[in-house]
Design an enzyme around this catalytic site. Structure first.
Site, PDB file in Angstrom:
ATOM      1  N   CYS A  48      25.067  75.510  21.740  1.00  0.00           N
ATOM      2  CA  CYS A  48      25.120  74.402  22.691  1.00  0.00           C
ATOM      3  C   CYS A  48      26.448  73.665  22.540  1.00  0.00           C
ATOM      4  CB  CYS A  48      23.973  73.424  22.490  1.00  0.00           C
ATOM      5  SG  CYS A  48      24.071  72.054  23.656  1.00  0.00           S
TER       6      CYS A  48
ATOM      7  N   GLY B  89      25.731  83.060  35.289  1.00  0.00           N
ATOM      8  CA  GLY B  89      26.130  83.168  36.684  1.00  0.00           C
ATOM      9  C   GLY B  89      25.351  84.129  37.549  1.00  0.00           C
TER      10      GLY B  89
ATOM     11  N   GLY C  46      15.118  73.628  25.468  1.00  0.00           N
ATOM     12  CA  GLY C  46      15.337  73.699  24.020  1.00  0.00           C
ATOM     13  C   GLY C  46      14.654  72.572  23.266  1.00  0.00           C
TER      14      GLY C  46
END
Lengths: 258, 303
Positions: free
Chosen positions: B129, B243, B46
């Protein structure tokens, strides 16, 4: 930088002390590329993150890397269950900056506890031109003294309680050795408080230091930006990454403050 | 014919597998393991309006089947990214997705305007974030905030924009609808789940930031559920993540409604995870006689 990832056989495994294990891994490509001060990143079944362990021995002819590690948690406990003949999944060698030897003739090498293993390849390089100061909590934690002695270096063993070698800290022994003969360089690995004091003593005596640092890691290759340490260059403080910019740093460039 | 090819928000990807922002740096480190051109795309680290040093260490803590991180958007700033990182990446024959965030609404505008002037084919906007105090998740946890940032970025660029959603909300589908209404071309989800670990010996949180974002296999079922809910709520395509570590996970996520997938924490365990997922998807398509991987997107048959 070039590194290898794969499964390699463990060709020997022994216990050196309580919860401290010694493994030799047959991994010719990684051994060929490895340098003193680098580490390997080990996958442990059932755990998300690999375990970074410093390299204790490099045998380029036999194609082996040796590691000595302490069981500190569940991951290293699981790792310690591996036996001779088992395969171990490693990425190696890692660490963009290892120990540097050029231009130095006489060295003092200091290891604190499990900070001792990465110092062995340095001792092998300097041989009789090195003094090795090893510090441990007590006699039951002492490791690698025979290996250090075999390099020809002078060994000085310290324990916190005096149960083996001399009683006291490695920094006391360091001051005495500097008073006897000033080395060109000091190499150190161990707890942060120990490294900080060593760098201060070295600075007072005008001696350069190279310290190997530890931090919780993610990828181990410099992509995830997790394992930062505070470093200073030209008066400006910035974060370096232990895995890629280290793990060895010029002691003068590290900010050890909490 | 390449059966893994996907068109996602108007951009052609050779396959749907994309390393996730923050886990892959700017790709260089992983080139030691494989050719970046194997990847469908790369969502790069980012970038923000100015250099950010990130949070104090420790920044990572292991958890059962996962990990917490609190890097805090460390990055050299958008000008450095455009001048020194992007040109190299653009030559890698894979879709580069510029991931961006701002510390203020104006910051988002500034970064988006600068990225608009580059050749980068797609922008992923991080409004989620959990590790930064200003901006970040603050915008992503309300429909108003999410819509506001989407509107600003939409006005600043004509490039396809993908809004990265936070799972730390009551109803993620409502947030997705809010960003869709403001012109988002796609959404990506989930960002990390806010979590915490404490060292019981020292009474200190393991992360210096006290809290951090949970990722890894532990969050996978949550991610599948949220992707399914969002895919059913919006018409724009969904990039699923959270995941994924095997090709089976990728298939499951696509069946939930994701047209592309991102792989993050799994790379720390196996740097080849993304490549192995691509290999697995190729075999899956062949074994199941599919014409295209697109055939499984949203193919779940709910009870």
């Amino acid at each position: 930088m070039k590194y290898t990832q794969g499964c390699y056989p463990i060709i020997s495994k022994t216990a050196l002390a309580k919860e401290i294990y010694d493994m030799t891994i047959l991994c010719p490509d990684a051994a060929q590329a490895a340098q003193a001060g680098q580490f390997i990143n080990i996958k442990v079944d059932g755990f998300m993150l690999r375990r970074p362990i410093s390299i204790c021995g490099i045998d380029k002819e036999k194609g082996t890397l040796r590691i000595v590690f302490e069981v500190r948690g569940k991951g290293t406990k699981e790792l310690s269950q591996l036996a001779e003949g088992d395969l171990i999944d490693i990425i190696a060698p890692l660490g963009g900056n290892g120990f540097k030897f050029d231009g130095y003739n006489k060295a003092v090498i200091i290891g604190g506890g499990i900070g001792n293993p990465p110092m062995l390849p340095i001792a092998e390089h300097f041989g009789t031109n090195a003094k090795i100061i090893s510090g441990f909590r007590n006699s039951s934690a002492v490791i690698l003294q025979n290996d250090f002695a075999k390099t020809g270096a002078q060994t000085i063993l310290c324990t916190d309680d005096g149960s083996a070698g001399r009683k006291g800290f490695v920094t006391d022994a360091l001051k005495e050795e500097i008073a006897k003969e000033k080395p060109d360089v000091i190499y150190a690995c161990g707890p942060s408080v120990m490294l900080k004091r060593i760098v201060e003593i070295a600075r007072e005596n005008g001696i350069r230091t190279q310290v190997s640092l530890e931090e919780r890691m993610g990828c181990g290759i410099g992509a995830c930006l997790v394992c930062v340490c505070r470093t200073i260059r030209d008066g400006e403080e910035f974060y370096s990454h232990v895995c890629k910019d280290g793990p060895v740093f010029d002691g003068e460039e590290v900010n050890f403050d909490e | 014919m390449n059966k893994l090819a996907v068109n996602f928000a108007g951009v052609d990807f050779k396959n749907p597998v994309i390393p996730a922002s923050g886990t892959f740096g700017y790709g260089k480190e992983y080139e030691e393991f494989f050719d970046l051109s194997r990847l469908g795309g790369i969502s790069v680290k980012g970038t923000t309006e100015k250099l950010r040093t990130g949070n104090l260490p420790p920044r990572i803590a292991e958890t059962p089947s996962g990990m917490l991180n609190s890097v805090g958007l460390q990055n050299p700033g958008v000008d450095h990214f455009i001048a020194h990182e992007l040109p190299y990446l653009m030559g890698k024959n894979t879709v580069i997705i510029a991931n961006m965030a701002g510390s203020t609404a104006d910051g988002y505008r500034e970064v988006a305007e600068k990225l608009d002037q580059t050749d980068v084919p797609m922008i992923e906007v991080n409004i989620s974030c959990p590790n930064v105090k200003a901006g970040g998740a603050a915008f992503g946890v309300s429909c108003e905030g999410a819509a506001q940032i989407t509107k600003i970025v939409r006005a600043a660029t004509k490039k396809p924009i993908m809004i990265k959603l936070s799972p730390n909300v009551t109803n993620i589908a409502e947030i997705a609808k809010a960003v869709e209404a403001e012109g988002a071309d796609a959404v990506s989800l989930i960002n990390t789940l806010l979590g915490m670990r404490i060292d019981i010996r020292t009474k200190r949180p393991i992360l210096h930031n006290n809290v951090g974002g949970l990722s890894g296999p532990a969050v996978f079922p949550v991610a599948v559920r949220m992707v399914w809910q969002v895919a059913n709520a919006v018409k724009i395509p969904v990039c699923g993540m959270g995941g994924i570590s095997t090709w089976e996970d990728a298939v499951e996520m696509m069946m939930a409604g994701a047209s592309t997938v991102q792989v993050g924490a799994a790379l720390f365990n196996d740097p080849l995870a993304a490549v192995k997922i691509i290999d697995g998807l190729e075999k899956y398509v062949e074994d199941n006689h599919l014409n295209s991987i697109n055939d499984i997107v949203g193919a779940v048959k709910p009870w």
